[in-house]
Design an enzyme around this catalytic site. Structure first.
Site, PDB file in Angstrom:
ATOM      1  N   ASP A 162      57.098   4.209   4.801  1.00 62.21           N
ATOM      2  CA  ASP A 162      55.995   3.256   4.710  1.00 62.21           C
ATOM      3  C   ASP A 162      54.857   3.698   5.615  1.00 62.21           C
ATOM      4  O   ASP A 162      55.075   4.366   6.635  1.00 62.21           O
ATOM      5  CB  ASP A 162      56.447   1.864   5.154  1.00 62.21           C
ATOM      6  CG  ASP A 162      57.447   1.241   4.187  1.00 62.21           C
ATOM      7  OD1 ASP A 162      57.557   1.735   3.050  1.00 62.21           O
ATOM      8  OD2 ASP A 162      58.108   0.269   4.582  1.00 62.21           O
ATOM      9  N   ARG A 163      53.648   3.314   5.273  1.00 62.22           N
ATOM     10  CA  ARG A 163      52.481   3.666   6.081  1.00 62.22           C
ATOM     11  C   ARG A 163      52.688   3.318   7.564  1.00 62.22           C
ATOM     12  O   ARG A 163      52.379   4.111   8.452  1.00 62.22           O
ATOM     13  CB  ARG A 163      51.235   2.925   5.557  1.00 62.22           C
ATOM     14  CG  ARG A 163      49.992   3.192   6.415  1.00 62.22           C
ATOM     15  CD  ARG A 163      48.946   2.099   6.231  1.00 62.22           C
ATOM     16  NE  ARG A 163      48.188   2.255   5.005  1.00 62.22           N
ATOM     17  CZ  ARG A 163      47.044   2.944   4.919  1.00 62.22           C
ATOM     18  NH1 ARG A 163      46.542   3.551   5.972  1.00 62.22           N
ATOM     19  NH2 ARG A 163      46.396   3.008   3.773  1.00 62.22           N
TER      20      ARG A 163
END
Length: 315
Positions: free
Chosen positions: A151-152
């Site tokens: 995930d970012r």
């Protein structure tokens, strides 16, 4: 710190990001043969594509004359010189550090805030795009291939393949090839059970938010194992091992546990001890797709996680 049985590629030649000078290597020819075959032998374990790139960029000389032909004939007594300098200076990597690279894979340590691959909103600054530019320094036709994502807002270790063949080989045997994917998570509250396993079937809403169904086979099966490393009244530091790798799996399962990840408002967090998500991919271990050797990489627990406790955890 990296633990494994293979050495990373030296930072020279086409992989020298700073353009600093590296002394040339010289090899004396002792028997007739072709230049490419000679170089593959002398520069092992450097791969064929890397050696071809050296030839194409005029970094190979025979008796002080630049030679670019792969099949150039060599005679005993000749001297082959390999210059590792490259005049091309790559742009600096942003939010990303290469921790290992060879002709099959690249392992990187990604900062929180950097996308793994592009989305409709962000098409420029991603790990994928930066690493594509990196491998194309050696050869403009080089590519990288996605194996898994973070995930970012999750930091830590991830890897990419450097050929479609390696990508397919690893993804087809992912459960057998990947031996360890361990995260550390800073979660809200004191987790009283020192270790446990969370199992559910993950589904996605129309707004792209994941959630758990506890009805068997109602969604993607997800299994997460955890162990408490440190706990206080406000926070607990968990070691988390993934048995499956579903989208937002750890974040959903920590919410299911009643202890959402710190600063994860999307999945129920009410606190913000720092500006990033309290999740870090700490360990990655896998069988090398070419050599079969075990490769294991480990990073430190992020300092902001540790700062929530008076004593550092014993990890």
């Amino acid at each position: 710190m990296r633990k494994g049985h293979s050495s990373p590629r030296p930072r020279g030649g086409a992989f020298n990001r700073g353009g600093t000078s590296t002394p040339p290597k010289t090899f004396k020819v002792t028997e007739p043969g072709e230049l490419l075959v000679f170089l593959l032998d002398k520069l092992a374990p450097q791969g064929r594509n890397s050696v071809k790139s050296l030839l194409a960029h005029g970094q190979i000389s025979v008796d002080d004359r630049v030679e670019k032909l792969y099949n150039h004939p060599l005679k005993p007594g000749q001297v082959v010189t390999v210059r590792k300098d490259r005049t091309t200076v790559a742009p600096p990597l942003v939010g990303l550090k290469i921790v290992y690279e060879d002709d099959a894979v690249i392992v990187v340590n990604k900062d929180a805030g950097l996308l793994s691959i592009a989305t409709e909103q962000e098409t420029e600054l991603t790990a994928y795009r930066q690493l594509t530019a990196h491998v194309r320094i050696a050869n403009p036709s080089n590519r990288i291939f996605v194996l898994h994502r973070l995930d970012r807002d999750t930091s830590g270790l991830m890897m990419f393949a450097k050929s479609e063949k390696v990508q397919q080989q690893m993804q087809d045997n992912w459960k057998d090839v990947v031996k360890e994917r361990t995260y550390v998570a800073l979660v809200e509250g004191m987790v009283k059970k020192t270790q446990g396993t969370i199992t559910s079937w993950l589904k996605e809403t129309s707004t792209l938010k994941m959630y758990s169904s506890f009805t068997p086979n109602d969604g993607q099966h997800a299994v997460t194992h955890y162990k408490v490393l440190r706990a206080s009244r406000n926070y607990s530091l968990l070691e988390v091992d993934l048995e499956t790798g579903r989208k937002n799996q750890i974040r959903v399962h920590m919410q299911d546990l009643g202890h959402p990840i710190a600063n994860d408002k999307k999945y129920g967090s009410k606190t913000k001890p720092f500006s990033r998500l309290g999740l870090h991919a700490r360990v990655l271990a896998f069988e090398h797709p070419v050599t079969g050797k075990l490769m294991r990489f480990e990073t430190d627990v992020p300092k902001p996680f540790l700062s929530q406790f008076r004593e550092e955890p014993k990890a």
